[in-house]
Design a protein around this motif. Structure first.
Motif, PDB file in Angstrom:
ATOM      1  N   HIS A   1      -6.291  -2.869   1.043  1.00 59.36           N
ATOM      2  CA  HIS A   1      -5.636  -2.197  -0.250  1.00 59.36           C
ATOM      3  C   HIS A   1      -6.709  -1.397  -0.960  1.00 59.36           C
TER       4      HIS A   1
ATOM      5  N   SER B   1       0.913  -1.300   0.019  1.00 55.59           N
ATOM      6  CA  SER B   1       0.040   0.145   0.131  1.00 55.59           C
ATOM      7  C   SER B   1       0.786   1.134  -0.098  1.00 55.59           C
ATOM      8  N   MET B   2       0.207   2.279  -0.687  1.00 54.38           N
ATOM      9  CA  MET B   2       1.013   3.632  -0.240  1.00 54.38           C
ATOM     10  C   MET B   2       0.888   4.377   0.648  1.00 54.38           C
TER      11      MET B   2
ATOM     12  N   ASN C   1      -6.304   2.129  -2.336  1.00 56.29           N
ATOM     13  CA  ASN C   1      -5.135   2.576  -3.115  1.00 56.29           C
ATOM     14  C   ASN C   1      -5.435   2.356  -4.657  1.00 56.29           C
TER      15      ASN C   1
ATOM     16  N   GLU D   1       8.021   1.226   2.916  1.00 56.85           N
ATOM     17  CA  GLU D   1       7.448  -0.309   2.978  1.00 56.85           C
ATOM     18  C   GLU D   1       8.407  -1.056   4.116  1.00 56.85           C
TER      19      GLU D   1
ATOM     20  N   GLN E   1      -4.194   1.333  -8.367  1.00 55.48           N
ATOM     21  CA  GLN E   1      -3.342   0.066  -8.720  1.00 55.48           C
ATOM     22  C   GLN E   1      -2.805   0.523 -10.196  1.00 55.48           C
TER      23      GLN E   1
ATOM     24  N   LEU F   1       3.311  -2.004  -7.042  1.00 52.97           N
ATOM     25  CA  LEU F   1       2.068  -2.290  -6.153  1.00 52.97           C
ATOM     26  C   LEU F   1       1.500  -3.728  -6.146  1.00 52.97           C
TER      27      LEU F   1
ATOM     28  N   CYS G   1      -4.135  -9.920  -1.758  1.00 58.58           N
ATOM     29  CA  CYS G   1      -2.783  -9.486  -1.900  1.00 58.58           C
ATOM     30  C   CYS G   1      -1.919 -10.790  -2.246  1.00 58.58           C
TER      31      CYS G   1
END
Length: 120
Positions: free
Chosen positions: A114, A12-13, A117, A40, A119, A96, A104
């Motif tokens: 997620h 994730s950002m 966010n 991250e 993609q 990502l 995920c």
């Protein structure tokens, strides 16, 4: 010919992308760039409490790569705190997580983790 650099998997950002002292007297030229993959690594090791080996598996790179990235990231965070510099989170060599299956493939967490966010 050098081997191409492997992109690190990021789940994730970051929600917040700039940190720094409250006084705005500093010039943004004095800012430090923490890459998304460094962010991250700190998130997985320090926030989620993973070992470097587990972090490497999640990010799909070698443990030695994580060790190097983590060491560099800690230096940048320390420089920001000690010297009162602005810390910006941006850029880096990352990909990502693929959320087509709403799960995920790296961390196994579902869409709720997620969903907010974008993609690629």
């Amino acid at each position: 010919m050098a081997r191409p650099r492997k992109r690190r998997r990021v789940c994730s950002m970051p929600n917040f992308k700039m940190f720094g002292p409250l006084n705005n007297s500093l010039d943004e030229k004095e800012s430090i760039i923490l890459t998304i993959d460094e962010y991250e690594t700190i998130r997985l090791i320090d926030w989620e409490g993973l070992e470097q080996e587990q972090c490497a598996e999640r990010m799909d790179v070698a443990r030695s790569t994580i060790q190097r990235v983590y060491s560099e990231a800690k230096k940048k965070v320390a420089d920001s705190i000690v010297n009162g510099k602005i810390l910006r989170i941006e850029g880096g060599d990352y990909i990502l997580c693929n959320m087509e299956n709403k799960k995920c493939p790296s961390c196994g967490k579902g869409y709720h983790r997620h969903g907010r966010n974008k993609q690629f």
